[in-house]
Motif scaffolding. Structure first.
Motif, PDB file in Angstrom:
ATOM      1  N   ARG A   1       0.862  -1.210  -0.045  1.00 58.88           N
ATOM      2  CA  ARG A   1      -0.019  -0.052   0.035  1.00 58.88           C
ATOM      3  C   ARG A   1       0.961   1.191  -0.097  1.00 58.88           C
ATOM      4  O   ARG A   1       0.515   2.207  -0.588  1.00 58.88           O
ATOM      5  CB  ARG A   1      -1.023  -0.082   1.259  1.00 58.88           C
ATOM      6  CG  ARG A   1      -1.937   0.959   1.255  1.00 58.88           C
ATOM      7  CD  ARG A   1      -2.849   0.854   0.272  1.00 58.88           C
ATOM      8  NE  ARG A   1      -3.814   2.102   0.099  1.00 58.88           N
ATOM      9  CZ  ARG A   1      -4.024   2.743  -1.042  1.00 58.88           C
ATOM     10  NH1 ARG A   1      -3.553   2.124  -2.331  1.00 58.88           N
ATOM     11  NH2 ARG A   1      -4.697   3.863  -1.208  1.00 58.88           N
ATOM     12  N   ILE A   2       2.007   1.133   0.664  1.00 63.62           N
ATOM     13  CA  ILE A   2       3.022   2.303   0.966  1.00 63.62           C
ATOM     14  C   ILE A   2       3.522   2.743  -0.580  1.00 63.62           C
ATOM     15  O   ILE A   2       3.490   3.800  -1.056  1.00 63.62           O
ATOM     16  CB  ILE A   2       4.039   2.254   1.849  1.00 63.62           C
ATOM     17  CG1 ILE A   2       3.561   2.128   3.252  1.00 63.62           C
ATOM     18  CG2 ILE A   2       5.023   3.117   1.816  1.00 63.62           C
ATOM     19  CD1 ILE A   2       4.325   1.510   4.441  1.00 63.62           C
ATOM     20  N   VAL A   3       3.862   1.852  -1.135  1.00 66.60           N
ATOM     21  CA  VAL A   3       4.340   1.717  -2.687  1.00 66.60           C
ATOM     22  C   VAL A   3       3.317   2.383  -3.468  1.00 66.60           C
ATOM     23  O   VAL A   3       3.393   3.165  -4.352  1.00 66.60           O
ATOM     24  CB  VAL A   3       4.667   0.309  -3.443  1.00 66.60           C
ATOM     25  CG1 VAL A   3       5.360   0.459  -4.551  1.00 66.60           C
ATOM     26  CG2 VAL A   3       6.155   0.113  -2.328  1.00 66.60           C
ATOM     27  N   GLU A   4       1.945   1.807  -3.637  1.00 63.18           N
ATOM     28  CA  GLU A   4       1.059   2.219  -4.279  1.00 63.18           C
ATOM     29  C   GLU A   4       0.598   3.529  -4.359  1.00 63.18           C
ATOM     30  O   GLU A   4       0.591   4.200  -5.159  1.00 63.18           O
ATOM     31  CB  GLU A   4      -0.545   1.550  -3.838  1.00 63.18           C
ATOM     32  CG  GLU A   4      -0.562   0.224  -4.578  1.00 63.18           C
ATOM     33  CD  GLU A   4      -1.683  -0.779  -3.851  1.00 63.18           C
ATOM     34  OE1 GLU A   4      -1.684  -1.926  -3.942  1.00 63.18           O
ATOM     35  OE2 GLU A   4      -2.515  -0.075  -3.296  1.00 63.18           O
ATOM     36  N   VAL A   5       0.601   4.189  -2.861  1.00 65.46           N
ATOM     37  CA  VAL A   5       0.273   5.418  -2.630  1.00 65.46           C
ATOM     38  C   VAL A   5       1.384   6.356  -3.010  1.00 65.46           C
ATOM     39  O   VAL A   5       0.928   7.493  -3.751  1.00 65.46           O
ATOM     40  CB  VAL A   5      -0.001   5.661  -1.111  1.00 65.46           C
ATOM     41  CG1 VAL A   5      -0.276   7.160  -0.504  1.00 65.46           C
ATOM     42  CG2 VAL A   5      -1.432   4.872  -0.663  1.00 65.46           C
TER      43      VAL A   5
END
Lengths: 177, 377
Positions: B229-233
């Motif tokens: 999720r951190i990468v996606e955001v």
């Protein structure tokens, strides 16, 4: 990269001087960074601040060790052994003093003096010399156009105060020897 | 448009533009100008609420309450302030409250010291919060905005570390997204569960030995799941603003490097500068920036460091009596490799001790040999 060091005493505005210079530099499209030497500032205590100027974005975050230019807002600091520590010989030193250049005990080739305290008292009614000294700095180094500093002042201060500061800057610019 | 402004002020503006429902801060030392600027926004009618609390313990308690009631909530603190919050830091993670806090990283007493290091937030690393550390002013501003999206979609609180003074008190060029721009990236917070008098529930309930461990394990599993999720955001942010900051961990001129400088926070900028200087002389050297300390990107770090000769980790905190924290995590991550790089630990910058490019150059000279070092620089 050009590295500038401001020396002053708490209350004279050395930190704000570096900030205003950084704003003025960025108005001319260059990159800049200003930061205080992280001390516990008290009125009257020696204060250092720094300003970096570069054509490309600035990535580093560290103290300035080898300043190209040194701006001394208070001549009583000149006796300090570290006042010109790391100073690059080709650079410029600007001192706020009412004395003539010959009486300033600094072995520097490019030395400039101006009575910024006198000019600040006359224009601002207070001995806050930071803005006035920017006028002297620009005269001595030509790093940014005078107009950019005026713009930075207008952005920072409300109109009547900005006008007074600009007058002090112009007077210092013209009075720097 | 880029403006030249103190980083704390820029971060406060970014937070304001995320339209939080409740901001609560203890506004004086060790706080930075983030709190002061948000208080001013409230006074000027630009922020919904600002609670000037009597202590940091009260600040975090207030935003936990606000978040439990379904609001977007924020606080900022540093050093002793974060230490005083400690008890509630754990509660926020356990109660799965998606609050965001920016920590101006500063040393802990004693001796009394107000300067930069990362001991304050690293001391909270096992609480269950996501912890992201920023290299630059722009990353601080952008990560504060990303943090709300990460928190609200993972139901984990997010702590954003910005180095005290080196970032918080520095004036430089930053771009601060406007409210309209932030709205394109950050949807309104829609809590799945909230305190509601119509439908009463309890949060942070009593959990007997049968259940407690399971809750902690859940937080751990969800931390690991939050990695993607951190990468996606960060990618979603890039789509809207054209800037990204490296997701969990990022290499710089790392691909063919034999020697690596690694670390978290503003020291990374200094390391990049030195890498460019050394590369110009033909030295094969690169940088590994660790952006997410929790969740720790073990696999990513392993992939990025596989085949390297020597990794020098710059550390602005220490687990006294053991090892430097980032070093320990990196060593653990590399353990599965058959052929591991040599890893050395350089502890510097505690209590504001400067780690300039000159020091990074000295470290490069020290890591030529294949023997691991631990040096307090």
């Amino acid at each position: 990269m050009i590295e500038i060091k401001f020396w002053g005493r708490g209350g004279q505005g050395a930190v704000t001087a570096a900030e205003l210079l950084a704003v003025a530099v960025s108005m001319g499209g260059k990159s800049s960074q200003a930061f205080p030497f992280f001390g516990v500032e008290r009125r009257g205590a020696p204060v250092k601040s720094f300003c970096l100027v570069d054509d490309k974005p600035i990535r580093i975050h560290q103290i300035v060790y080898e300043p190209d230019h040194v701006v001394i807002l208070d001549a009583s600091l000149i006796g300090r052994p570290d006042i010109l520590e790391g100073f690059k010989k080709k650079g410029t030193v600007i001192v706020n003093t009412s004395k003539p250049k010959s009486q300033i005990k600094l072995k520097v080739k490019n030395l400039f003096v101006v009575d910024a305290t006198g000019i600040a008292l006359k224009n601002l009614g207070r001995p806050i010399v930071n803005t006035a000294m920017l006028g002297a700095f620009i005269k001595a180094t030509g790093i940014v156009p005078l107009e950019s500093v005026k713009e930075a002042i207008k952005e920072r201060f409300p109109a009547p105060l900005a006008e007074k500061n600009i007058k002090a800057i112009e007077e210092c610019y013209n009075g720097t020897k | 448009m880029k403006k030249t402004v103190e980083v704390s002020i820029a971060i406060a503006e970014a937070v304001k533009n995320c339209e939080p429902d409740v901001v609560a801060c203890y506004p004086i030392t060790p706080s930075t100008h983030i709190a002061e600027t948000l208080a001013k926004f409230y006074a000027d009618g630009e922020l919904k609420s600002f609670i000037a609390t009597e202590s940091e313990f009260a600040s975090i308690s207030a935003i936990c309450g606000a978040s439990a009631a379904g609001g977007r909530a924020f606080s900022a603190t540093s050093s002793q302030g974060l230490a005083l919050m400690h008890e509630v830091v754990y509660a926020a993670a356990g109660m799965r409250l998606p609050i965001v806090m920016v920590v101006g990283n500063r040393a802990l007493s004693a001796p009394l010291n107000i300067w930069c290091d990362q001991q304050d937030s690293v001391a909270e690393r096992d609480s269950g919060w996501i912890q992201l550390y920023c290299e630059s002013a722009q990353e601080g501003v952008d990560t504060a905005i990303q943090a709300f999206k990460i928190a609200e979609s993972t139901l984990l609180p997010v702590m954003v570390g910005v180095d005290g003074f080196y970032l918080t008190h520095t004036v430089e060029q930053v771009e601060v997204p406007t409210v309209e721009e932030v709205r394109k990236f950050l949807p309104k917070f829609q809590p799945k569960v909230k305190l509601d008098p119509e439908n009463p529930i309890s949060m942070g309930e009593y959990a007997t030995p049968e259940y407690y461990q399971g809750f902690r394990e859940d937080v751990h599993r969800d931390q690991l799941a939050a990695k993607s999720r951190i990468v996606e955001v960060d990618k979603e942010f890039e789509q809207v603003f054209g800037r990204s900051h490296g997701g969990l961990a990022q290499g710089y001129r790392l691909e063919d490097a034999d020697y690596v400088f690694a670390g978290m926070g503003s020291v990374i900028g200094n390391a990049k500068e030195v890498v460019d200087e050394l590369r110009a002389k033909g030295k094969k050297v690169g940088v590994l920036k660790i952006r997410s300390l929790r969740p720790f990107p073990g696999e990513e770090v392993r992939k990025l460091l596989e085949g390297k000769k020597h990794v020098a980790i710059f550390e602005k905190s220490y687990s006294l009596g053991s090892f430097a924290p980032v070093y320990a995590d990196v060593i653990n991550s590399l353990y599965p490799l058959r052929k591991r790089p040599v890893v050395s630990s350089f502890i510097g910058g505690l209590g504001g001790k400067d780690v300039p490019t000159k020091t990074v150059h000295e470290v490069f000279k020290m890591i030529k040999k294949r023997e691991p070092l631990e040096i307090w620089i």
